[in-house]
Scaffold this motif. Structure first.
Motif, mmCIF file in Angstrom:
data_model
loop_
_atom_site.group_PDB
_atom_site.id
_atom_site.type_symbol
_atom_site.label_atom_id
_atom_site.label_comp_id
_atom_site.label_asym_id
_atom_site.label_seq_id
_atom_site.Cartn_x
_atom_site.Cartn_y
_atom_site.Cartn_z
ATOM 1 N N GLY A 14 42.787 41.457 41.700
ATOM 2 C CA GLY A 14 42.412 40.339 40.627
ATOM 3 C C GLY A 14 43.666 40.129 39.762
ATOM 4 N N THR A 15 44.524 41.009 39.567
ATOM 5 C CA THR A 15 45.649 40.673 38.722
ATOM 6 C C THR A 15 46.460 39.869 39.555
ATOM 7 O OG1 THR A 15 45.698 43.005 37.995
ATOM 8 C CG2 THR A 15 47.838 41.897 37.865
ATOM 9 N N THR A 31 34.228 38.069 44.322
ATOM 10 C CA THR A 31 32.918 38.383 44.560
ATOM 11 C C THR A 31 32.376 39.546 43.488
ATOM 12 O OG1 THR A 31 33.563 39.861 46.261
ATOM 13 C CG2 THR A 31 32.301 37.841 46.805
ATOM 14 N N GLU A 57 28.819 51.593 46.114
ATOM 15 C CA GLU A 57 28.630 50.952 47.343
ATOM 16 C C GLU A 57 28.553 49.693 47.628
ATOM 17 O OE1 GLU A 57 24.748 52.830 47.769
ATOM 18 O OE2 GLU A 57 25.498 54.811 47.991
ATOM 19 N N GLY A 85 37.894 40.176 47.312
ATOM 20 C CA GLY A 85 36.509 41.096 47.227
ATOM 21 C C GLY A 85 35.692 40.624 48.564
ATOM 22 N N ARG A 88 34.313 42.128 53.168
ATOM 23 C CA ARG A 88 34.551 43.403 52.809
ATOM 24 C C ARG A 88 34.225 44.359 54.168
ATOM 25 N NH1 ARG A 88 34.849 44.017 47.011
ATOM 26 N NH2 ARG A 88 35.221 45.942 46.371
ATOM 27 N N ARG A 125 42.051 51.541 33.744
ATOM 28 C CA ARG A 125 41.547 50.081 33.640
ATOM 29 C C ARG A 125 40.835 49.867 32.509
ATOM 30 N NH1 ARG A 125 39.877 46.254 38.431
ATOM 31 N NH2 ARG A 125 38.487 47.910 38.681
ATOM 32 N N TYR A 135 43.295 45.031 31.532
ATOM 33 C CA TYR A 135 44.381 45.389 30.942
ATOM 34 C C TYR A 135 44.576 47.293 31.419
ATOM 35 C CZ TYR A 135 44.309 42.157 27.187
ATOM 36 O OH TYR A 135 43.900 41.247 26.610
ATOM 37 N N ARG A 169 34.150 54.491 46.113
ATOM 38 C CA ARG A 169 34.769 53.337 46.261
ATOM 39 C C ARG A 169 35.972 53.232 47.231
ATOM 40 N NH1 ARG A 169 35.815 51.096 40.559
ATOM 41 N NH2 ARG A 169 36.815 49.216 41.939
ATOM 42 N N GLU A 197 54.187 48.754 43.466
ATOM 43 C CA GLU A 197 55.360 48.411 42.310
ATOM 44 C C GLU A 197 54.802 47.888 41.243
ATOM 45 O OE1 GLU A 197 59.238 47.559 44.868
ATOM 46 O OE2 GLU A 197 57.702 46.899 45.948
HETATM 47 P P1 AP5 Z 1 35.424 44.484 42.932
HETATM 48 O O1 AP5 Z 1 35.484 44.134 41.457
HETATM 49 O O2 AP5 Z 1 35.912 43.357 44.170
HETATM 50 O O3 AP5 Z 1 36.344 45.613 42.918
HETATM 51 P P2 AP5 Z 1 37.338 46.308 43.797
HETATM 52 O O4 AP5 Z 1 37.626 45.536 45.170
HETATM 53 O O5 AP5 Z 1 36.949 47.508 44.110
HETATM 54 O O6 AP5 Z 1 38.551 45.934 43.210
HETATM 55 P P3 AP5 Z 1 39.040 46.095 41.849
HETATM 56 O O7 AP5 Z 1 38.832 44.843 40.963
HETATM 57 O O8 AP5 Z 1 38.594 47.479 41.208
HETATM 58 O O9 AP5 Z 1 40.551 46.129 41.904
HETATM 59 P P4 AP5 Z 1 41.666 45.132 42.121
HETATM 60 O O10 AP5 Z 1 42.516 45.314 43.523
HETATM 61 O O11 AP5 Z 1 41.209 43.799 41.890
HETATM 62 O O12 AP5 Z 1 42.559 45.695 40.999
HETATM 63 P P5 AP5 Z 1 42.967 45.000 39.504
HETATM 64 O O13 AP5 Z 1 44.031 43.617 39.659
HETATM 65 O O14 AP5 Z 1 41.952 44.723 38.680
HETATM 66 O O15 AP5 Z 1 34.072 44.823 43.418
HETATM 67 C C1 AP5 Z 1 33.334 45.899 42.667
HETATM 68 C C2 AP5 Z 1 31.944 46.034 43.405
HETATM 69 O O16 AP5 Z 1 31.131 44.817 43.767
HETATM 70 C C3 AP5 Z 1 31.928 46.732 44.639
HETATM 71 O O17 AP5 Z 1 32.186 48.054 44.636
HETATM 72 C C4 AP5 Z 1 30.809 46.382 45.322
HETATM 73 O O18 AP5 Z 1 29.646 47.062 44.958
HETATM 74 C C5 AP5 Z 1 30.623 44.995 44.976
HETATM 75 N N1 AP5 Z 1 31.022 44.006 45.685
HETATM 76 C C6 AP5 Z 1 31.988 43.123 45.480
HETATM 77 N N2 AP5 Z 1 32.301 42.307 46.635
HETATM 78 C C7 AP5 Z 1 31.604 42.703 47.712
HETATM 79 C C8 AP5 Z 1 31.251 42.238 49.020
HETATM 80 N N3 AP5 Z 1 31.915 41.226 49.558
HETATM 81 N N4 AP5 Z 1 30.301 43.007 49.826
HETATM 82 C C9 AP5 Z 1 29.672 43.758 49.189
HETATM 83 N N5 AP5 Z 1 29.610 44.546 47.871
HETATM 84 C C10 AP5 Z 1 30.716 43.830 47.115
HETATM 85 O O19 AP5 Z 1 44.052 46.226 38.990
HETATM 86 C C11 AP5 Z 1 43.490 47.507 38.661
HETATM 87 C C12 AP5 Z 1 44.180 48.057 37.406
HETATM 88 O O20 AP5 Z 1 45.388 48.283 37.834
HETATM 89 C C13 AP5 Z 1 44.128 47.071 36.354
HETATM 90 O O21 AP5 Z 1 44.013 48.128 35.097
HETATM 91 C C14 AP5 Z 1 45.433 46.426 36.282
HETATM 92 O O22 AP5 Z 1 45.957 46.181 35.033
HETATM 93 C C15 AP5 Z 1 46.588 47.796 36.972
HETATM 94 N N6 AP5 Z 1 47.449 46.740 37.740
HETATM 95 C C16 AP5 Z 1 47.287 46.016 38.768
HETATM 96 N N7 AP5 Z 1 48.481 45.739 39.535
HETATM 97 C C17 AP5 Z 1 49.328 46.434 38.896
HETATM 98 C C18 AP5 Z 1 50.621 46.915 39.344
HETATM 99 N N8 AP5 Z 1 51.295 46.217 40.067
HETATM 100 N N9 AP5 Z 1 51.376 47.930 38.453
HETATM 101 C C19 AP5 Z 1 50.576 48.650 37.544
HETATM 102 N N10 AP5 Z 1 49.349 48.279 37.321
HETATM 103 C C20 AP5 Z 1 48.683 47.549 37.761
#
Ligand code: AP5
Length: 212
Positions: A14-15, A31, A57, A85, A88, A125, A135, A169, A197
């Motif tokens: 997402g970031t 998604t 899930e 997302g 998957r 987060r 954030y 997850r 990084e």
């Molecule tokens: P979804 O919202 O897609 O969650 P996810 O894949 O688990 O990914 P996240 O959003 O948690 O992480 P991200 O990789 O985007 O990291 P982010 O940039 O936010 O899905 C949620 C749920 O929806 C699933 O569990 C499922 O139930 C359902 N779902 C979704 N799609 C589906 C599908 N196709 N099929 C079935 N079910 C589905 O960063 C995380 C944190 O780290 C933030 O705080 C950010 O500030 C920090 N951060 C990011 N990058 C860095 C960096 N380089 N250094 C330091 N900090 C960082």
């Protein structure tokens, strides 16, 4: 450009997508974001999906695929998109291939991140209750503690960012999603980079590999 971002929860999909939309001028289609909007409703389906997401899930393939298919038909996605997302699992990947028969994916960017890094990122987060800005309490803190820089609203923890659900997850990712790495590598469209990084370093590397 039609891009898929692949990687474990917390890899920074997402970031990086939010940074990339400025560069590529295409929409970010998440998604997770679409589903989080859906579960705000009071319908039976909203309650069912909320329960699945809170357990960490996967939501049923048919429902998510229908949402993606509808979203990709919108005008703004005609020139490209960043899909975050989805897919998957292999079944969703095949469904996506069917949806995109005339205009296949250009690249799948695999953000590789280690388990301890993603656990630290997810449990720290915080998201804005109103505008959804992201954030991290240590890595990307807001200017005023607990408040969104962009709109001033309260920052909250996502319900699926509790430590137990994060572990679930990650388990689901390993069992169902990580097989997509080989799937897209075999198709010759996988681009891999380390996402452990800092966010700006990852973004710079991302732009470099997209330019090649
Ligand atoms: P979804 O919202 O897609 O969650 P996810 O894949 O688990 O990914 P996240 O959003 O948690 O992480 P991200 O990789 O985007 O990291 P982010 O940039 O936010 O899905 C949620 C749920 O929806 C699933 O569990 C499922 O139930 C359902 N779902 C979704 N799609 C589906 C599908 N196709 N099929 C079935 N079910 C589905 O960063 C995380 C944190 O780290 C933030 O705080 C950010 O500030 C920090 N951060 C990011 N990058 C860095 C960096 N380089 N250094 C330091 N900090 C960082």
């Amino acid at each position: 450009m039609r891009i898929v971002l692949l990687g474990p929860p917390g890899a920074g999909k997402g970031t990086q997508a939010k940074l990339l939309i400025e560069y590529l001028k295409v929409p970010h289609i998440s998604t997770g974001d679409i589903l989080r909007e859906t579960v705000k409703g009071n319908s039976d389906i909203a309650a069912k999906v909320r329960e699945i997401m809170n357990k960490g899930e996967l939501v049923p393939d048919d429902l998510v695929t229908q949402m993606v298919s509808l979203r990709l038909k919108k005008e703004d996605a005609s020139k490209g998109f960043i899909l975050d997302g989805y897919p998957r699992n292999i079944s969703q990947a095949k469904r996506l291939d069917e949806i995109l028969t005339d205009k296949p994916i250009d690249a799948v960017i695999y953000l590789e991140a280690s388990e301890d890094v993603v656990i630290q990122r997810l449990t720290g987060r915080r998201v804005c209750k109103k505008c959804g800005a992201n954030y991290h309490i240590k890595n990307m803190p807001p200017r005023s503690e607990g408040l969104c820089d962009a709109c001033g609203a309260e920052l909250i923890q996502r319900s699926d960012d509790q430590a137990d659900t994060v572990k679930k997850r990650l388990d689901v990712y390993l069992k169902q999603t990580s097989s997509l790495i080989d799937y897209y590598n075999n198709e010759g469209i996988l681009l891999k980079l380390s996402a452990d990084e800092d966010s700006d370093v990852v973004y710079r590397k991302l732009i470099e590999i997209l330019k090649k």
